[in-house]
Motif scaffolding. Sequence first.
Motif, PDB file in Angstrom:
ATOM      1  N   VAL A   1       0.836  -1.208   0.000  1.00 23.45           N
ATOM      2  CA  VAL A   1       0.000   0.000   0.000  1.00 23.45           C
ATOM      3  C   VAL A   1       0.865   1.249   0.000  1.00 23.45           C
ATOM      4  CG1 VAL A   1      -1.709   1.295   1.327  1.00 23.45           C
ATOM      5  CG2 VAL A   1      -1.923  -1.172   1.119  1.00 23.45           C
ATOM      6  N   LEU A   2       1.935   1.265   0.792  1.00 23.62           N
ATOM      7  CA  LEU A   2       2.810   2.441   0.822  1.00 23.62           C
ATOM      8  C   LEU A   2       3.555   2.616  -0.494  1.00 23.62           C
ATOM      9  CD1 LEU A   2       4.240   2.321   4.449  1.00 23.62           C
ATOM     10  CD2 LEU A   2       2.297   3.602   3.550  1.00 23.62           C
ATOM     11  N   ASP A   3       3.944   1.520  -1.132  1.00 20.12           N
ATOM     12  CA  ASP A   3       4.582   1.636  -2.451  1.00 20.12           C
ATOM     13  C   ASP A   3       3.602   2.196  -3.482  1.00 20.12           C
ATOM     14  OD1 ASP A   3       6.910   0.633  -1.397  1.00 20.12           O
ATOM     15  OD2 ASP A   3       6.531  -1.431  -2.047  1.00 20.12           O
ATOM     16  N   ALA A   4       2.357   1.768  -3.419  1.00 24.20           N
ATOM     17  CA  ALA A   4       1.346   2.305  -4.329  1.00 24.20           C
ATOM     18  C   ALA A   4       1.085   3.779  -4.040  1.00 24.20           C
ATOM     19  CB  ALA A   4       0.059   1.494  -4.211  1.00 24.20           C
ATOM     20  N   LEU A   5       1.106   4.164  -2.745  1.00 21.30           N
ATOM     21  CA  LEU A   5       0.937   5.574  -2.394  1.00 21.30           C
ATOM     22  C   LEU A   5       2.091   6.408  -2.938  1.00 21.30           C
ATOM     23  CD1 LEU A   5      -0.491   7.833  -0.800  1.00 21.30           C
ATOM     24  CD2 LEU A   5       0.856   7.147   1.192  1.00 21.30           C
TER      25      LEU A   5
ATOM     26  N   GLU B   1       6.823  -3.232 -12.107  1.00 18.17           N
ATOM     27  CA  GLU B   1       5.387  -2.971 -12.092  1.00 18.17           C
ATOM     28  C   GLU B   1       4.904  -2.818 -10.646  1.00 18.17           C
ATOM     29  OE1 GLU B   1       1.191  -4.825 -13.893  1.00 18.17           O
ATOM     30  OE2 GLU B   1       3.111  -5.875 -14.134  1.00 18.17           O
ATOM     31  N   VAL B   2       4.085  -1.782 -10.430  1.00 14.62           N
ATOM     32  CA  VAL B   2       3.571  -1.514  -9.088  1.00 14.62           C
ATOM     33  C   VAL B   2       2.621  -2.642  -8.685  1.00 14.62           C
ATOM     34  CG1 VAL B   2       2.260   0.104  -7.653  1.00 14.62           C
ATOM     35  CG2 VAL B   2       3.799   0.963  -9.433  1.00 14.62           C
ATOM     36  N   ASP B   3       2.864  -3.206  -7.516  1.00 12.79           N
ATOM     37  CA  ASP B   3       2.073  -4.335  -7.021  1.00 12.79           C
ATOM     38  C   ASP B   3       0.778  -3.813  -6.399  1.00 12.79           C
ATOM     39  OD1 ASP B   3       1.081  -6.693  -6.073  1.00 12.79           O
ATOM     40  OD2 ASP B   3       2.746  -7.126  -4.706  1.00 12.79           O
TER      41      ASP B   3
END
Length: 506
Positions: A32-36, A59-61
């Motif tokens: 979630v923090l990587d996506a943020l 690629e964003v997980d």
Amino acid sequence: MLLYGQIGRDRAVMFDLAEKLEFTETSEDRRVLDALAHAMRHRHARGEYITAFDEEGKEVDISFATQNWRKAVIDKTRSGQFVRKHFEVMVFTALAEELRTGDVAVVGSEEYADWSKQLLDWEVVKERLGSYLVEVGLCEEGETAAFDAVSFRRQVQDKLTAAAAAADAGYPDNEGLVIDPETGIPSLKPHRWERQRPSARRLEHEVKARVPERSLMGIVARTAYWVNWWQRFGPASGNEPKLDDPFDRYVITTFVKGTNMGPYEAARHIPGVSGHELAYTANRHFSIVLLNEAIADLVNAHARLDISQAWGDGTTVAADGTHMDTYLDNLLAETSVRYGKPGGIAYHHISDTYVALFTHFIPCGVREAVYIIEGLLKNSSEVKPTTVHADTQGQSQPVFALAHLLGFDLMPRIRNWKGLTFYRPSKTTEYLHIDALFGESGKNVIDWDLIESQFRQGRGLRTGGGDLLVHAAQAAALGLQEERHLRHLPRGRPRDPHRPAAAVPL
């Protein structure tokens, strides 16, 4: 698109807030923090699509999201790209959920702090763990050093074996439960109501004749005089109250708040007091901590009465919630689907001695099962229950596990109990009367190896050792702080006297 219509108006504020706050994960999951972070890099984008790859080309997980979210975010006609609006809404929705569950923390925050940083050191817990195991009944005195995952497995296995054997032995004498020998589906026979016995009617008549009728205000005043619970209240400074008659003022304020009347509504019906006086007393002389101390005084005095011992011994408690009206501009106010109106839930723990041990005020959407344990831990009275009866909200697997580790029996009303799977203690175990309840022989057996391995895996939760019992011991040793979400509730204030009062009960 429905969610973006709500979040889109605050999009800039949410990005600014995410930029100023420092988020950290409380586990090894950073998806979630990587996506943020990916959304923050493209916060100034205005196109319909953004790239699905980060700065390193990976690629964003987004596997943390549900399948419906992933369908909305990924456009099949555009490989390697996200739908920007849907992606932003998904990220902020997931971030809010992670903050609520504690999987993401805010550095420097109190409400959203990292829970793992607040645990006791292993050396401190190790000193208390032995006495804790004995107190909750997990092992006997002198056996604490040898209590490990194997001992825990053997203990719960023996408990299930004994309970199933007792149920099988008592089945022929059971007049209410019927197990179908073919399908194994249990059912209950209808219970016939027995008319009130003549002795019960005579007892009721004698009680009404001997007990005089009291007003609610009179009961509050009498208990305050005999128990002195009113002396718990006072200014936050700890000084003596600068009131002409603190006894009367505290009794009337308690009555007003307890009946959910509100100070200005009460001033219209009680001569000699003003709404300002009542509101001032409630705001400056009352607090959640002081109220809980006064409640403990009343519970202890009630437990010493002879008549309370006729009802029960205090070892059993019932937990349930009641809907309460609140101000709409309240942090806890929510529109309940079940009750069809806004408000909150007053969650009570009622002892078998017919006295309320503890009360929480929680939002409508909160899982009530969490507060079953919290109410027992925060109970500071002399009455210490060991058995809790709850409604279907108490039917929760994590709560069942914690109840065993905390040393009390959880007895909820089971939801859809006819469709539940009943497990045998072992593959070779068979029963004379209730064997059909467990299905085919050799099936529906508990995986004891899994329970033992999960118990051992708990040792890696904290550096220096510890296991699942450590976290239960920490909760019991630390206790729980005052509810942070109740500290800034709006108190009594001027309002339209023709509107019904709906103040938050303290």
